[in-house]
Design a protein around this motif. Structure first.
Motif, PDB file in Angstrom:
ATOM      1  N   GLN A 185       5.051  79.222 -33.466  1.00  0.00           N
ATOM      2  CA  GLN A 185       4.101  79.565 -34.125  1.00  0.00           C
ATOM      3  C   GLN A 185       3.931  78.357 -35.240  1.00  0.00           C
ATOM      4  O   GLN A 185       4.918  78.174 -36.182  1.00  0.00           O
ATOM      5  CB  GLN A 185       4.445  80.862 -34.772  1.00  0.00           C
ATOM      6  N   VAL A 186       2.685  78.387 -35.482  1.00  0.00           N
ATOM      7  CA  VAL A 186       2.385  77.227 -36.620  1.00  0.00           C
ATOM      8  C   VAL A 186       1.786  77.897 -37.844  1.00  0.00           C
ATOM      9  O   VAL A 186       0.958  78.843 -37.673  1.00  0.00           O
ATOM     10  CB  VAL A 186       1.509  76.137 -36.224  1.00  0.00           C
ATOM     11  N   GLN A 187       2.143  77.515 -38.903  1.00  0.00           N
ATOM     12  CA  GLN A 187       1.558  78.016 -40.250  1.00  0.00           C
ATOM     13  C   GLN A 187       1.303  77.100 -40.888  1.00  0.00           C
ATOM     14  O   GLN A 187       1.896  75.925 -41.311  1.00  0.00           O
ATOM     15  CB  GLN A 187       2.481  78.817 -40.932  1.00  0.00           C
ATOM     16  N   LEU A 188      -0.010  77.199 -41.960  1.00  0.00           N
ATOM     17  CA  LEU A 188      -0.359  76.287 -42.865  1.00  0.00           C
ATOM     18  C   LEU A 188      -0.495  77.012 -43.943  1.00  0.00           C
ATOM     19  O   LEU A 188      -1.222  78.093 -44.192  1.00  0.00           O
ATOM     20  CB  LEU A 188      -1.952  75.924 -42.666  1.00  0.00           C
ATOM     21  N   VAL A 189      -0.123  76.574 -45.293  1.00  0.00           N
ATOM     22  CA  VAL A 189       0.163  77.304 -46.488  1.00  0.00           C
ATOM     23  C   VAL A 189      -0.469  76.505 -47.597  1.00  0.00           C
ATOM     24  O   VAL A 189       0.510  75.444 -47.696  1.00  0.00           O
ATOM     25  CB  VAL A 189       1.752  77.684 -46.712  1.00  0.00           C
ATOM     26  N   GLU A 190      -1.497  77.078 -48.242  1.00  0.00           N
ATOM     27  CA  GLU A 190      -1.954  76.026 -49.305  1.00  0.00           C
ATOM     28  C   GLU A 190      -1.478  76.656 -50.549  1.00  0.00           C
ATOM     29  O   GLU A 190      -0.970  77.721 -50.746  1.00  0.00           O
ATOM     30  CB  GLU A 190      -3.590  76.338 -49.322  1.00  0.00           C
ATOM     31  N   SER A 191      -1.562  75.596 -51.534  1.00  0.00           N
ATOM     32  CA  SER A 191      -0.955  76.074 -52.958  1.00  0.00           C
ATOM     33  C   SER A 191      -2.039  75.111 -53.947  1.00  0.00           C
ATOM     34  O   SER A 191      -2.627  74.177 -53.571  1.00  0.00           O
ATOM     35  CB  SER A 191       0.340  75.936 -53.154  1.00  0.00           C
ATOM     36  N   GLY A 192      -2.042  75.514 -55.193  1.00  0.00           N
ATOM     37  CA  GLY A 192      -2.412  74.571 -56.233  1.00  0.00           C
ATOM     38  C   GLY A 192      -3.788  75.173 -56.835  1.00  0.00           C
ATOM     39  O   GLY A 192      -4.287  74.281 -57.848  1.00  0.00           O
ATOM     40  N   GLY A 193      -4.483  76.118 -56.403  1.00  0.00           N
ATOM     41  CA  GLY A 193      -5.733  76.578 -56.727  1.00  0.00           C
ATOM     42  C   GLY A 193      -5.457  77.213 -58.206  1.00  0.00           C
ATOM     43  O   GLY A 193      -4.512  77.306 -58.665  1.00  0.00           O
ATOM     44  N   GLY A 194      -6.443  77.511 -58.742  1.00  0.00           N
ATOM     45  CA  GLY A 194      -6.430  78.205 -60.211  1.00  0.00           C
ATOM     46  C   GLY A 194      -7.766  78.013 -60.874  1.00  0.00           C
ATOM     47  O   GLY A 194      -9.079  77.795 -60.333  1.00  0.00           O
ATOM     48  N   LEU A 195      -7.861  78.453 -62.109  1.00  0.00           N
ATOM     49  CA  LEU A 195      -8.753  78.244 -63.003  1.00  0.00           C
ATOM     50  C   LEU A 195      -8.566  77.002 -63.959  1.00  0.00           C
ATOM     51  O   LEU A 195      -7.641  76.644 -64.411  1.00  0.00           O
ATOM     52  CB  LEU A 195      -8.722  79.446 -64.078  1.00  0.00           C
ATOM     53  N   VAL A 196      -9.934  76.014 -64.029  1.00  0.00           N
ATOM     54  CA  VAL A 196      -9.912  75.042 -64.789  1.00  0.00           C
ATOM     55  C   VAL A 196     -11.232  74.714 -65.519  1.00  0.00           C
ATOM     56  O   VAL A 196     -12.205  75.382 -64.865  1.00  0.00           O
ATOM     57  CB  VAL A 196      -9.825  73.806 -63.593  1.00  0.00           C
ATOM     58  N   GLN A 197     -11.401  74.047 -66.349  1.00  0.00           N
ATOM     59  CA  GLN A 197     -12.683  73.930 -67.209  1.00  0.00           C
ATOM     60  C   GLN A 197     -13.324  72.884 -66.311  1.00  0.00           C
ATOM     61  O   GLN A 197     -12.822  72.033 -65.948  1.00  0.00           O
ATOM     62  CB  GLN A 197     -12.248  73.775 -68.519  1.00  0.00           C
ATOM     63  N   PRO A 198     -14.715  72.769 -66.669  1.00  0.00           N
ATOM     64  CA  PRO A 198     -15.422  71.781 -66.023  1.00  0.00           C
ATOM     65  C   PRO A 198     -14.903  70.423 -66.587  1.00  0.00           C
ATOM     66  O   PRO A 198     -14.511  70.144 -67.764  1.00  0.00           O
ATOM     67  CB  PRO A 198     -16.583  71.999 -66.680  1.00  0.00           C
ATOM     68  N   GLY A 199     -14.869  69.351 -65.933  1.00  0.00           N
ATOM     69  CA  GLY A 199     -14.396  68.345 -66.057  1.00  0.00           C
ATOM     70  C   GLY A 199     -12.905  67.999 -66.007  1.00  0.00           C
ATOM     71  O   GLY A 199     -12.330  66.895 -65.913  1.00  0.00           O
ATOM     72  N   GLY A 200     -12.144  69.118 -65.666  1.00  0.00           N
ATOM     73  CA  GLY A 200     -10.817  69.097 -65.352  1.00  0.00           C
ATOM     74  C   GLY A 200     -10.285  68.480 -63.981  1.00  0.00           C
ATOM     75  O   GLY A 200     -11.208  68.020 -63.361  1.00  0.00           O
TER      76      GLY A 200
END
Length: 123
Positions: free
Chosen positions: A1-16
């Motif tokens: 069974q293959v899984q892909l797990v993302e991370s690193g998203g969130g809230l950031v200000q424009p230009g960030g």
């Protein structure tokens, strides 16, 4: 069974900046192309960037010069460095990979998807 797990998203200000990661796990013989897609509210999912197993990259025009896709084959991970973020980059970002799970010659890969990570660009 293959899984892909993302991370690193969130809230950031424009230009960030944000850096997304996507790690593959399971029975993996080889990973061909790895990609990032995104889907904004009310819009279709679109390809943002891809990187082949030969490290050839391609980007949608709207992110060229701002986003960089890289991969670490030993870690089975793909990254998306996102700089100079704009409100229109707000979306759920999905990782996609073409993965070969068998060592039998000529067996093609299959497409796998992560569950997505939300990126919100707002002041």
């Amino acid at each position: 069974q293959v899984q892909l797990v993302e991370s690193g998203g969130g809230l950031v200000q424009p230009g960030g900046s944000l850096r997304l990661s996507c790690s593959a796990s399971g029975t993996i013989f080889h990973i061909n192309t790895m990609s990032w897609y995104r889907q904004a509210p009310g819009k279709q999912r679109e390809l943002v960037a891809l990187i082949t197993d030969g490290f050839v990259t391609n980007y949608v025009d709207s992110v060229k010069g701002r986003f960089t896709i890289t991969r670490d084959n030993a870690e089975k991970t793909v990254y998306l460095q996102m700089d100079s973020l704009k409100p229109e980059d707000t979306a759920v970002y999905y990782c996609n990979a073409d993965i070969v799970t068998s060592g039998v010659p000529l067996v093609p890969g299959m497409q796998y998807w992560g569950k997505g990570t939300l990126v919100t660009v707002s002041s």
